[in-house]
Design a protein around this motif. Sequence first.
Motif, PDB file in Angstrom:
ATOM      1  N   GLY A  15       0.828  -1.199   0.000  1.00  0.00           N
ATOM      2  CA  GLY A  15       0.000   0.000   0.000  1.00  0.00           C
ATOM      3  C   GLY A  15       0.861   1.247   0.000  1.00  0.00           C
ATOM      4  O   GLY A  15       1.992   1.231   0.510  1.00  0.00           O
ATOM      5  N   ASP A  16       0.340   2.311  -0.567  1.00  0.00           N
ATOM      6  CA  ASP A  16       1.091   3.550  -0.680  1.00  0.00           C
ATOM      7  C   ASP A  16       0.119   4.722  -0.606  1.00  0.00           C
ATOM      8  O   ASP A  16      -0.923   4.712  -1.271  1.00  0.00           O
ATOM      9  CB  ASP A  16       1.858   3.566  -2.008  1.00  0.00           C
ATOM     10  N   VAL A  17       0.446   5.716   0.202  1.00  0.00           N
ATOM     11  CA  VAL A  17      -0.417   6.888   0.350  1.00  0.00           C
ATOM     12  C   VAL A  17      -0.351   7.734  -0.918  1.00  0.00           C
ATOM     13  O   VAL A  17       0.732   8.024  -1.437  1.00  0.00           O
ATOM     14  CB  VAL A  17      -0.002   7.726   1.567  1.00  0.00           C
ATOM     15  N   VAL A  18      -1.511   8.125  -1.430  1.00  0.00           N
ATOM     16  CA  VAL A  18      -1.593   8.947  -2.638  1.00  0.00           C
ATOM     17  C   VAL A  18      -1.253  10.393  -2.295  1.00  0.00           C
ATOM     18  O   VAL A  18      -1.770  10.954  -1.332  1.00  0.00           O
ATOM     19  CB  VAL A  18      -3.008   8.869  -3.255  1.00  0.00           C
ATOM     20  N   ARG A  19      -0.360  10.988  -3.082  1.00  0.00           N
ATOM     21  CA  ARG A  19       0.044  12.395  -2.922  1.00  0.00           C
ATOM     22  C   ARG A  19       0.459  12.705  -1.491  1.00  0.00           C
ATOM     23  O   ARG A  19       0.105  13.752  -0.939  1.00  0.00           O
ATOM     24  CB  ARG A  19      -1.088  13.326  -3.379  1.00  0.00           C
ATOM     25  N   SER A  20       1.235  11.810  -0.906  1.00  0.00           N
ATOM     26  CA  SER A  20       1.644  11.997   0.485  1.00  0.00           C
ATOM     27  C   SER A  20       2.549  13.216   0.673  1.00  0.00           C
ATOM     28  O   SER A  20       2.577  13.821   1.746  1.00  0.00           O
ATOM     29  CB  SER A  20       2.359  10.749   1.001  1.00  0.00           C
ATOM     30  N   ARG A  21       3.281  13.583  -0.373  1.00  0.00           N
ATOM     31  CA  ARG A  21       4.212  14.707  -0.254  1.00  0.00           C
ATOM     32  C   ARG A  21       3.510  16.045  -0.122  1.00  0.00           C
ATOM     33  O   ARG A  21       4.145  17.050   0.233  1.00  0.00           O
ATOM     34  CB  ARG A  21       5.160  14.728  -1.460  1.00  0.00           C
ATOM     35  N   THR A  22       2.215  16.075  -0.419  1.00  0.00           N
ATOM     36  CA  THR A  22       1.470  17.322  -0.259  1.00  0.00           C
ATOM     37  C   THR A  22       1.036  17.543   1.188  1.00  0.00           C
ATOM     38  O   THR A  22       0.572  18.618   1.530  1.00  0.00           O
ATOM     39  CB  THR A  22       0.213  17.323  -1.157  1.00  0.00           C
ATOM     40  N   ARG A  23       1.196  16.519   2.003  1.00  0.00           N
ATOM     41  CA  ARG A  23       0.817  16.635   3.420  1.00  0.00           C
ATOM     42  C   ARG A  23       1.960  17.259   4.215  1.00  0.00           C
ATOM     43  O   ARG A  23       3.068  16.725   4.273  1.00  0.00           O
ATOM     44  CB  ARG A  23       0.473  15.258   3.981  1.00  0.00           C
ATOM     45  N   THR A  24       1.703  18.384   4.835  1.00  0.00           N
ATOM     46  CA  THR A  24       2.730  19.047   5.645  1.00  0.00           C
ATOM     47  C   THR A  24       2.767  18.495   7.065  1.00  0.00           C
ATOM     48  O   THR A  24       3.789  18.597   7.742  1.00  0.00           O
ATOM     49  CB  THR A  24       2.475  20.560   5.688  1.00  0.00           C
ATOM     50  N   ASP A  25       1.641  17.908   7.508  1.00  0.00           N
ATOM     51  CA  ASP A  25       1.572  17.364   8.864  1.00  0.00           C
ATOM     52  C   ASP A  25       2.059  15.916   8.850  1.00  0.00           C
ATOM     53  O   ASP A  25       1.284  14.978   8.991  1.00  0.00           O
ATOM     54  CB  ASP A  25       0.151  17.460   9.417  1.00  0.00           C
ATOM     55  N   ARG A  26       3.354  15.720   8.686  1.00  0.00           N
ATOM     56  CA  ARG A  26       3.915  14.390   8.490  1.00  0.00           C
ATOM     57  C   ARG A  26       3.665  13.470   9.682  1.00  0.00           C
ATOM     58  O   ARG A  26       3.367  12.289   9.509  1.00  0.00           O
ATOM     59  CB  ARG A  26       5.416  14.500   8.234  1.00  0.00           C
ATOM     60  N   GLN A  27       3.779  13.985  10.898  1.00  0.00           N
ATOM     61  CA  GLN A  27       3.558  13.147  12.073  1.00  0.00           C
ATOM     62  C   GLN A  27       2.104  12.692  12.152  1.00  0.00           C
ATOM     63  O   GLN A  27       1.813  11.539  12.477  1.00  0.00           O
ATOM     64  CB  GLN A  27       3.939  13.904  13.346  1.00  0.00           C
ATOM     65  N   ALA A  28       1.190  13.600  11.846  1.00  0.00           N
ATOM     66  CA  ALA A  28      -0.229  13.251  11.863  1.00  0.00           C
ATOM     67  C   ALA A  28      -0.522  12.177  10.824  1.00  0.00           C
ATOM     68  O   ALA A  28      -1.286  11.235  11.089  1.00  0.00           O
ATOM     69  CB  ALA A  28      -1.084  14.488  11.603  1.00  0.00           C
ATOM     70  N   LEU A  29       0.075  12.290   9.638  1.00  0.00           N
ATOM     71  CA  LEU A  29      -0.113  11.288   8.593  1.00  0.00           C
ATOM     72  C   LEU A  29       0.407   9.935   9.046  1.00  0.00           C
ATOM     73  O   LEU A  29      -0.261   8.909   8.863  1.00  0.00           O
ATOM     74  CB  LEU A  29       0.605  11.720   7.314  1.00  0.00           C
ATOM     75  N   HIS A  30       1.597   9.929   9.658  1.00  0.00           N
ATOM     76  CA  HIS A  30       2.163   8.667  10.152  1.00  0.00           C
ATOM     77  C   HIS A  30       1.258   8.040  11.202  1.00  0.00           C
ATOM     78  O   HIS A  30       1.031   6.826  11.194  1.00  0.00           O
ATOM     79  CB  HIS A  30       3.558   8.912  10.737  1.00  0.00           C
ATOM     80  N   ASP A  31       0.740   8.869  12.106  1.00  0.00           N
ATOM     81  CA  ASP A  31      -0.135   8.354  13.163  1.00  0.00           C
ATOM     82  C   ASP A  31      -1.432   7.791  12.571  1.00  0.00           C
ATOM     83  O   ASP A  31      -1.928   6.754  13.018  1.00  0.00           O
ATOM     84  CB  ASP A  31      -0.458   9.466  14.168  1.00  0.00           C
ATOM     85  N   GLU A  32      -2.007   8.482  11.581  1.00  0.00           N
ATOM     86  CA  GLU A  32      -3.228   8.008  10.927  1.00  0.00           C
ATOM     87  C   GLU A  32      -2.984   6.667  10.242  1.00  0.00           C
ATOM     88  O   GLU A  32      -3.794   5.735  10.354  1.00  0.00           O
ATOM     89  CB  GLU A  32      -3.690   9.026   9.880  1.00  0.00           C
ATOM     90  N   LEU A  33      -1.864   6.569   9.536  1.00  0.00           N
ATOM     91  CA  LEU A  33      -1.538   5.338   8.828  1.00  0.00           C
ATOM     92  C   LEU A  33      -1.292   4.190   9.805  1.00  0.00           C
ATOM     93  O   LEU A  33      -1.768   3.075   9.589  1.00  0.00           O
ATOM     94  CB  LEU A  33      -0.302   5.561   7.953  1.00  0.00           C
ATOM     95  N   SER A  34      -0.596   4.474  10.888  1.00  0.00           N
ATOM     96  CA  SER A  34      -0.340   3.446  11.904  1.00  0.00           C
ATOM     97  C   SER A  34      -1.644   2.938  12.509  1.00  0.00           C
ATOM     98  O   SER A  34      -1.824   1.731  12.717  1.00  0.00           O
ATOM     99  CB  SER A  34       0.563   4.009  13.009  1.00  0.00           C
ATOM    100  N   SER A  35      -2.572   3.853  12.772  1.00  0.00           N
ATOM    101  CA  SER A  35      -3.862   3.465  13.343  1.00  0.00           C
ATOM    102  C   SER A  35      -4.655   2.603  12.375  1.00  0.00           C
ATOM    103  O   SER A  35      -5.270   1.595  12.769  1.00  0.00           O
ATOM    104  CB  SER A  35      -4.661   4.726  13.704  1.00  0.00           C
ATOM    105  N   ALA A  36      -4.646   2.969  11.092  1.00  0.00           N
ATOM    106  CA  ALA A  36      -5.375   2.194  10.088  1.00  0.00           C
ATOM    107  C   ALA A  36      -4.785   0.797   9.931  1.00  0.00           C
ATOM    108  O   ALA A  36      -5.516  -0.194   9.813  1.00  0.00           O
ATOM    109  CB  ALA A  36      -5.339   2.927   8.742  1.00  0.00           C
ATOM    110  N   ILE A  37      -3.475   0.703   9.965  1.00  0.00           N
ATOM    111  CA  ILE A  37      -2.805  -0.590   9.845  1.00  0.00           C
ATOM    112  C   ILE A  37      -3.105  -1.466  11.054  1.00  0.00           C
ATOM    113  O   ILE A  37      -3.352  -2.672  10.929  1.00  0.00           O
ATOM    114  CB  ILE A  37      -1.289  -0.380   9.662  1.00  0.00           C
ATOM    115  N   ASP A  38      -3.099  -0.865  12.236  1.00  0.00           N
ATOM    116  CA  ASP A  38      -3.429  -1.622  13.450  1.00  0.00           C
ATOM    117  C   ASP A  38      -4.849  -2.183  13.363  1.00  0.00           C
ATOM    118  O   ASP A  38      -5.096  -3.329  13.753  1.00  0.00           O
ATOM    119  CB  ASP A  38      -3.302  -0.723  14.684  1.00  0.00           C
ATOM    120  N   GLU A  39      -5.772  -1.378  12.844  1.00  0.00           N
ATOM    121  CA  GLU A  39      -7.160  -1.817  12.712  1.00  0.00           C
ATOM    122  C   GLU A  39      -7.265  -2.978  11.727  1.00  0.00           C
ATOM    123  O   GLU A  39      -7.970  -3.962  11.989  1.00  0.00           O
ATOM    124  CB  GLU A  39      -8.033  -0.657  12.229  1.00  0.00           C
TER     125      GLU A  39
END
Length: 216
Positions: A15-39
């Motif tokens: 899996g790969d996040v679409v247009r991830s480089r446009t996200r400035t809140d990198r920590q928030a993105l990592h946390d969201e992805l980690s939560s989704a993966i855990d689920e």
Amino acid sequence: MDLLKHDASPVALIGDVVRSRTRTDRQALHDELSSAIDEANRAVVSEDPLVITVGDEFQGVYASLGQALHASFVVRAVLHPRTDVRFGLGRGTVTTLDPVRGIHDGPAYWAARDAIVMVEERARKAQTRTSRTAYVGPEDAPATVAAVQSALDCLDFMVGSMSSTSREIFGGLMSGHTQHQLAERLGLSASAVSQRVRRDGIGVALEAAQRLWGLP
């Protein structure tokens, strides 16, 4: 002879996040992805659970195509609406290069990588811009792979064409919530949720997803 063999090789999911480089809140993105993966790891049995690898990419291995698809739908539903994801699935053998760090390789991963490249290319075209999921199965009959891909294309289109509210209802129903629970959470009437399920194709998309989860 089964076109999708019940004793087939496992399926790798990348899996790969679409247009991830446009996200400035990198920590928030990592946390969201980690939560989704855990689920997804809680919801779906795997041979190797999903883990974040490099940057905004993650991968895992499943005994069946259906399980891999189920995991991809869970991740997508949890991340919506802030984050969109593309998925590549590939069937083949898996080689463990480093069991301590969980580094794997082999034909399943090569096929999954080919699949995710396919998704990226198709998403650039206007007629297939909603493409988010692709499957490459060298062990399966070509006609079967084509049929699975057609189903995924249609499902991606349906989900990609839904409004944010309808996609949230779809994700909630897919996660096991009732229409009444979702109505309360979204501040809608139960009848409004029911109308969206019928009118926006949510019920059809949910049934299609559940059928795909049963693939060997």
